[in-house]
Write an enzyme that holds these catalytic residues in place. Structure first.
Site, mmCIF file in Angstrom:
data_model
loop_
_atom_site.group_PDB
_atom_site.id
_atom_site.type_symbol
_atom_site.label_atom_id
_atom_site.label_comp_id
_atom_site.label_asym_id
_atom_site.label_seq_id
_atom_site.Cartn_x
_atom_site.Cartn_y
_atom_site.Cartn_z
ATOM 1 N N TYR A 115 54.320 19.117 -43.534
ATOM 2 C CA TYR A 115 54.922 17.929 -42.918
ATOM 3 C C TYR A 115 56.378 18.234 -42.604
ATOM 4 O O TYR A 115 57.029 19.037 -43.265
ATOM 5 C CB TYR A 115 54.834 16.726 -43.875
ATOM 6 C CG TYR A 115 55.409 15.446 -43.287
ATOM 7 C CD1 TYR A 115 54.721 14.732 -42.304
ATOM 8 C CD2 TYR A 115 56.654 14.965 -43.698
ATOM 9 C CE1 TYR A 115 55.250 13.576 -41.756
ATOM 10 C CE2 TYR A 115 57.192 13.810 -43.155
ATOM 11 C CZ TYR A 115 56.480 13.123 -42.181
ATOM 12 O OH TYR A 115 57.016 11.979 -41.636
ATOM 13 N N TYR A 156 51.146 18.327 -32.939
ATOM 14 C CA TYR A 156 50.965 17.152 -32.076
ATOM 15 C C TYR A 156 51.953 17.177 -30.914
ATOM 16 O O TYR A 156 51.574 17.102 -29.745
ATOM 17 C CB TYR A 156 51.147 15.892 -32.928
ATOM 18 C CG TYR A 156 51.224 14.585 -32.173
ATOM 19 C CD1 TYR A 156 50.104 14.060 -31.531
ATOM 20 C CD2 TYR A 156 52.401 13.836 -32.142
ATOM 21 C CE1 TYR A 156 50.159 12.834 -30.869
ATOM 22 C CE2 TYR A 156 52.469 12.618 -31.487
ATOM 23 C CZ TYR A 156 51.349 12.121 -30.857
ATOM 24 O OH TYR A 156 51.409 10.913 -30.213
ATOM 25 N N LEU A 185 44.798 6.792 -22.846
ATOM 26 C CA LEU A 185 45.426 6.477 -24.139
ATOM 27 C C LEU A 185 44.760 7.217 -25.288
ATOM 28 O O LEU A 185 45.217 7.131 -26.427
ATOM 29 C CB LEU A 185 45.276 4.974 -24.407
ATOM 30 C CG LEU A 185 46.102 4.033 -23.538
ATOM 31 C CD1 LEU A 185 45.408 2.685 -23.419
ATOM 32 C CD2 LEU A 185 47.486 3.863 -24.138
HETATM 33 N N1 UDP Z 1 57.064 6.722 -43.883
HETATM 34 C C1 UDP Z 1 57.436 6.307 -45.165
HETATM 35 N N2 UDP Z 1 56.513 5.665 -45.946
HETATM 36 C C2 UDP Z 1 55.236 5.392 -45.531
HETATM 37 C C3 UDP Z 1 54.861 5.815 -44.217
HETATM 38 C C4 UDP Z 1 55.803 6.468 -43.428
HETATM 39 O O1 UDP Z 1 58.571 6.510 -45.601
HETATM 40 O O2 UDP Z 1 54.472 4.786 -46.292
HETATM 41 C C5 UDP Z 1 58.066 7.362 -42.985
HETATM 42 C C6 UDP Z 1 57.686 8.686 -42.322
HETATM 43 O O3 UDP Z 1 57.970 9.788 -43.158
HETATM 44 C C7 UDP Z 1 58.569 8.673 -41.082
HETATM 45 C C8 UDP Z 1 58.642 7.195 -40.712
HETATM 46 O O4 UDP Z 1 58.258 6.476 -41.890
HETATM 47 O O5 UDP Z 1 59.873 9.112 -41.394
HETATM 48 C C9 UDP Z 1 57.763 6.760 -39.556
HETATM 49 O O6 UDP Z 1 56.459 7.217 -39.752
HETATM 50 P P1 UDP Z 1 55.212 6.859 -38.831
HETATM 51 O O7 UDP Z 1 53.993 7.337 -39.539
HETATM 52 O O8 UDP Z 1 55.219 5.426 -38.441
HETATM 53 O O9 UDP Z 1 55.326 7.728 -37.498
HETATM 54 P P2 UDP Z 1 56.467 8.549 -36.733
HETATM 55 O O10 UDP Z 1 57.518 7.579 -36.300
HETATM 56 O O11 UDP Z 1 57.015 9.579 -37.676
HETATM 57 O O12 UDP Z 1 55.736 9.157 -35.605
#
Ligand code: UDP
Length: 389
Positions: free
Chosen positions: A335, A185, A96
């Site tokens: 990003y 990643y 993990l």
């Molecule tokens: N996101 C957001 N506000 C925050 C944190 C994340 O709008 O404060 C968005 C991010 O841009 C993505 C989604 O939430 O579209 C999920 O982000 P997460 O970091 O949980 O991981 P991911 O699913 O992208 O791997």
């Protein structure tokens, strides 16, 4: 144990107690998996991690009923010769360990690639050389963007599942350009998946690859300034929890239009439990593990979390519950985002008969109850402190 209490696998064979080398046991998923294995099985765990805060409750006190079955090894797998010994004396290795927070992918791309690819190499090698089974944690991000995201906005094909459902054995992996370092990643994870798959094909490694689709629940990530760095950016559940605890607006990155399917950690752990105990059905497979019924946009998630938090905390929501922020401002240069992630469940359903159970509202209710109980007082104190000093 008497035969009446002997647990059986899905094919009716008795389950033998296993020794499991769990690398990254101190993280969010590891802590829940250890909890499950201790409370519901007879398996033993060699818990490898650099931290153990999230599994302290399983390690102490010595009087816990499973004390003899879990052993913590503070080891950094980057540079520790003890790792091979632990893998050798286990029946199964679960890996993990990895950097898996998007805020790191574009700002610490080297650490991201090293952690997800290079550091996993010896684990794969030791399993292969010693003929030990490996359950390796990958990510739904290996799919990248959906085919549908490249169609014109108004194309009716965008509604056709063929253009967005993510299938283990047929969907392509679609990443952005190299300068969009977000994909460092996904690319590292894809290469380690391919390496494991090749070890299976050429050297007979018995492997299972798990692709988690937004597993969420208690103990996920950290609350900035409380049990993690104040400037740290965790994943969306912890970001929004932090905002709610501090009575700040939730930040919607680039409009909050991305779509995600969230699965409750306890449902997902049940799937891993089935993989562990049914090697004949799990070996050689890649499994999506998610909840296709829990799809929301990030904006809808923010709205639901605001409602649920008001309910569990008994506090009214603030007047402006969300604000918009650009991804460049929030995450910095490089990003990019996955547009939509709906897992196809055919393979895990067929092999292990697993289905997710918990609705988004219910999983948010239990998770935010935990967040409130664990952090509300500490956040109140941290807000009060600077004023007092
Ligand atoms: N996101 C957001 N506000 C925050 C944190 C994340 O709008 O404060 C968005 C991010 O841009 C993505 C989604 O939430 O579209 C999920 O982000 P997460 O970091 O949980 O991981 P991911 O699913 O992208 O791997």
């Amino acid at each position: 144990t008497s035969s009446s209490t002997t647990k059986l696998d899905l094919d009716g064979n008795p389950i033998k107690p296993l020794t499991i080398c769990m690398i990254g046991a101190g993280g969010f998923i590891g802590s829940h998996l250890c909890e499950k294995l201790m409370s519901e099985t007879n398996h033993s765990v060699l818990a490898v991690d650099v931290y153990n805060d999230k599994i302290k409750h399983l390690l102490e006190p010595d009087s816990l009923p499973w004390t003899g079955r879990i052993q913590f090894h503070r080891i950094n797998i980057k540079n520790d010769s003890r790792l091979e010994g632990l893998i050798k004396c286990s029946d199964l290795t679960v890996n993990l360990a990895a950097i898996c927070t998007p805020a790191d992918y574009n700002t610490r791309p080297l650490d991201t690639i090293y952690s997800n690819f290079i550091d996993a190499l010896p684990v794969v090698k030791y399993c292969s050389e010693n003929s030990k089974r490996l359950i390796h944690f990958s990510t739904c991000e290996v799919y990248g963007k959906t085919i549908g995201s490249f169609l014109p906005q108004d194309s009716p094909l965008r509604q056709d599942p063929a253009y967005y459902i993510l299938k283990e054995d047929t969907s392509p992996c679609i990443f952005g350009s190299i300068e969009k370092q977000r994909w460092s990643y996904a690319c590292a994870k894809q290469l380690i998946e391919r390496l494991i798959y090749a070890e299976g094909a050429e050297n007979g490694l018995e492997f299972t690859i798990v692709r988690p689709f937004n597993w969420i629940g208690p103990r996920m990530d950290f609350i900035p300034g409380i049990d993690g760095p104040s400037e740290g950016v965790p994943r969306v559940l912890a970001c929004f929890s932090n905002n709610l605890l501090r009575r700040e607006p939730l930040k919607l990155v680039d409009g909050g239009n991305s779509q995600r399917t969230f699965v409750y950690i306890k449902d997902a752990i049940e799937a891993v439990h089935l993989m562990i105990e049914n090697p004949a059905r799990a070996n050689g497979h890649i499994f999506n593990v998610g909840n296709p019924n829990n799809e929301v946009t990030v904006r809808q998630l923010a709205e639901m979390m605001t409602k649920v938090y008001a309910k569990v905390s008994g506090e009214d929501s603030i007047e402006t519950p969300t604000i918009d922020v650009s991804s460049k401002e929030f995450y910095g240069e490089g990003y990019d985002d996955s547009d939509k992630r709906i897992p196809d469940m055919t393979i895990i359903n067929k092999q292990l008969g697993w289905n997710p159970k918990t609705s988004l509202w219910d999983l948010l209710e239990s998770t935010l109850t935990y967040q409130h109980r664990t952090y509300a007082e500490a956040v109140r104190q941290s807000i009060a402190k600077p004023v007092a000093s």
